[in-house]
Design an enzyme around this catalytic site. Structure first.
Site, short mmCIF file in Angstrom:
data_model
loop_
_atom_site.label_atom_id
_atom_site.label_comp_id
_atom_site.label_asym_id
_atom_site.label_seq_id
_atom_site.Cartn_x
_atom_site.Cartn_y
_atom_site.Cartn_z
CG ASP A 86 -7.28 -4.22 3.94
OD1 ASP A 86 -8.35 -4.24 4.58
OD2 ASP A 86 -7.07 -3.44 2.99
CE1 TYR A 124 -3.22 -2.83 0.15
CE2 TYR A 124 -3.92 -2.10 2.30
CZ TYR A 124 -4.06 -2.94 1.23
OH TYR A 124 -5.05 -3.89 1.23
C1 LIG Z 1 -9.24 1.89 2.47
C2 LIG Z 1 -7.92 1.23 2.73
C3 LIG Z 1 -6.85 2.28 2.66
C4 LIG Z 1 -7.81 0.58 4.05
C5 LIG Z 1 -8.61 -0.60 4.43
O1 LIG Z 1 -9.33 -1.25 3.72
C6 LIG Z 1 -8.45 -0.97 5.81
O2 LIG Z 1 -7.61 -0.42 6.50
O3 LIG Z 1 -9.16 -1.89 6.26
MG LIG Z 2 -10.02 -3.11 4.76
#
Ligand SMILES: CC(C)CC(=O)C(=O)O
Ligand SMILES: [Mg+2]
Ligand SMILES: NC(=O)C1=CN([C@@H]2O[C@H](COP(=O)(O)OP(=O)(O)OC[C@H]3O[C@@H](n4cnc5c(N)ncnc54)[C@H](O)[C@@H]3O)[C@@H](O)[C@H]2O)C=CC1
Length: 371
Positions: A245, A142
Site C-alpha cells: 500500500d 489490515y
Molecule cells: C483505504 C485502504 C483500505 C486501502 C488503501 O489505501 C489501498 O488499497 O490503497
Molecule cells: Mg493506499
C-alpha cells in the site's frame, strides 16, 4: 464478448473518475462489438449514509454474481476525523476484497516518456522505469485482530500471515516475472518481523520452481529509498499488504501523479479493478481529479479477459492524451482539462484513433486554447 460489470463508484471523486472509465469501456464495446452491461451498487460512506452498512449484502451479492467489479474509491473526512465512528467506509472495501478472495493486487508503475519532465524526480533517474507491484491484499495487519484496552490507552493490530497466503501470490508474482524481465524483489522487514521471515522462507522455497527468475530481497525502509534513488532497477516487486500500500503510493511520484496508477485485484474466482488512489475529498465535484487511473483500471479489466487489443486501444488513447497534454491540473497547471473532458477525449480517440478532426479547441477549460 458479453461481460456484466458491477460498478461501485463510492465516495468523493470515485463517481467522477469511474464515469470516465465506464465511458472508455462503452467506446470499446462499440468499436469491437462487445456487449458490456453495467450494474451500479453502493459501497463506502455513501452506503453507510443510505443503508447503515459500508458494504450492503446486495452489493456483495452483485459483485459475486457479475464477471468483474469496477471500483472507484471510498472514504469521507467525517469518518477519518472521528476515531470512534462505529462503522467506517474502509471496512466496506476491506470486506469486499476479503469476501471476493482478491488476494493479489497488481499495481503497474511506469515512467511515461512524455511525462518525464513532470515528475518531481530527475528525468535520468526515472527514465525507463516499468515496475509491476504484487501486493498481498487480504492478509496482514489490515485484517489481523484489533484490540483497544478498556481505558483506551493501549491498542494493537496483529500482522499475521499463513504459508498458504504467501504461496498463492508468490506463484503469481514469479509467473509475472517470467513474462517480464525475470527479476523479482521481495520487500519485507525480515530483520525485525517474524511474519517477514516466513515470507522470505516461503518465497525462497518457491523460487526453486522458477530458476530462470532472479530473486532478491530488500528491507522495506531501504526499498522506499531505492524507489526514489533508482526505480528502474525493479521489475516485479512482491510484498505484503501494508508495505505494498505504502510503496505503491510512493512509486506513483515516478509517473508524475497518483492519478495515473491503476490496479487489478484478483483471486481464484473474482476480479476487481480500481485506481490506487483514494476518494480525494478536497476535489469532489470540482472536475480536477485525474480519471486516467480509473480508465487504465478498465484497461486492466479488458486484459484480464484476454481482450488485449481492446486494452491496448485504451492505453493508446491515454498515451495520446498525455502526449498532447490533455490532462487535469495534477499534470497540467497551465491549461488543464476537466475530469470529464479528459474522459471525452479518450472516448473519442478510442472510437476514432485515425480521426485528426477531434475537436481539440473545445476541449480545454477556461480561456486557453490547446496546442
Ligand atoms: C483505504 C485502504 C483500505 C486501502 C488503501 O489505501 C489501498 O488499497 O490503497
Ligand atoms: Mg493506499
Ligand atoms: N482504495 C480506496 O478507496 C482508498 C481510499 N482511501 C480513502 O480516501 C480518503 C482520502 O485519503 P488520502 O489519504 O487523502 O488519499 P487520496 O489518494 O484520496 O489523496 C491523496 C492525494 O493524492 C492526490 N490524488 C489522489 N487521487 C487523485 C486523482 N485522481 N487525480 C489527481 N490527484 C489525485 C491528491 O493530491 C490528494 O491530495 C480517506 O478517507 C482514505 O481512507 C485512501 C486510499 C485508497
Amino acid at each position: 464478448m458479453k461481460l456484466e460489470i458491477a460498478v461501485l463508484s463510492g465516495d468523493g471523486i470515485g463517481p467522477e473518475v469511474t464515469a470516465q472509465a465506464v465511458k472508455a469501456l462503452e467506446a470499446i464495446a462499440h468499436s469491437f462489438d462487445h456487449t458490456f452491461t453495467f450494474k451500479d451498487a453502493l459501497v463506502g460512506a455513501i452506503a453507510i449514509d443510505k443503508t447503515g452498512n459500508p458494504l450492503p449484502e446486495e452489493t456483495l451479492q452483485l459483485c459475486a454474481d457479475t464477471d468483474a467489479v469496477l471500483f472507484g474509491a471510498i472514504g469521507d473526512p467525517k469518518y477519518d476525523n472521528d476515531p470512534s465512528a462505529p462503522v467506517r467506509p474502509e471496512q466496506g472495501l476491506l470486506r469486499l476484497r476479503k469476501e471476493l478472495g482478491l488476494y493479489a493486487n497488481i499495481r503497474p508503475v511506469k515512467a511515461y516518456d512524455t511525462l518525464l519532465e513532470k515528475s518531481p524526480l530527475k528525468r535520468n533517474i526515472i527514465e525507463g522505469t516499468d515496475i509491476s507491484i504484487y501486493r498481498e491484499l487480504t492478509g496482514g495487519i489490515y485484517f489481523g485482530k484489533k484490540q483497544l484496552n478498556e481505558a483506551g490507552t493501549v491498542a494493537s493490530d496483529l500482522c499475521e500471515y499463513s504459508k498458504e497466503e504467501i504461496e498463492r501470490i508468490t506463484r503469481l508474482a514469479f509467473k509475472a516475472a517470467q513474462k517480464r524481465r525475470n527479476k523479482l524483489t521481495l520487500v519485507d522487514k525480515a530483520n525485525v518481523l517474524e511474519s517477514s521471515r516466513l515470507w522470505r522462507k516461503v518465497v525462497t522455497e518457491i523460487s526453486k520452481e522458477y530458476p530462470d527468475v532472479d530473486l532478491d530481497f530488500l528491507f522495506v525502509d531501504n526499498a522506499a529509498m531505492q524507489m526514489i534513488l533508482n526505480p528502474s532497477q525493479f521489475d516485479v516487486i512482491l510484498t505484503e499488504n501494508m508495505f505494498g500500500d505504502i510503496i505503491s503510493d510512493e512509486a506513483s511520484v515516478i509517473g508524475g501523479s497518483i492519478g495515473l496508477l491503476a490496479s487489478a485485484s484478483v483471486g481464484d474466482t473474482c476480479c476487481m479493478f480500481e485506481p490506487i488512489h483514494g476518494s480525494y475529498p478536497q476535489a469532489t465535484g470540482k472536475g480536477i481529479a485525474n480519471p486516467i487511473a480509473a480508465i487504465l483500471s478498465a484497461a486492466m479489466l479488458l486484459e484480464h479477459f484476454d481482450l488485449l487489443e481492446e486494452s491496448q486501444a485504451i492505453k493508446n488513447a491515454v498515451e495520446k492524451a498525455l502526449e498532447l497534454n490533455l490532462t487535469t491540473p495534477d499534470l497540467n497547471s497551465i491549461n488543464p482539462l476537466t475530469t470529464e473532458k479528459v474522459g471525452d477525449f479518450i472516448y473519442d480517440y478510442i472510437l476514432n484513433p485515425e480521426d485528426s478532426n477531434i475537436n481539440f479547441e473545445n476541449i480545454h477549460v477556461g480561456q486557453s486554447t490547446i496546442i
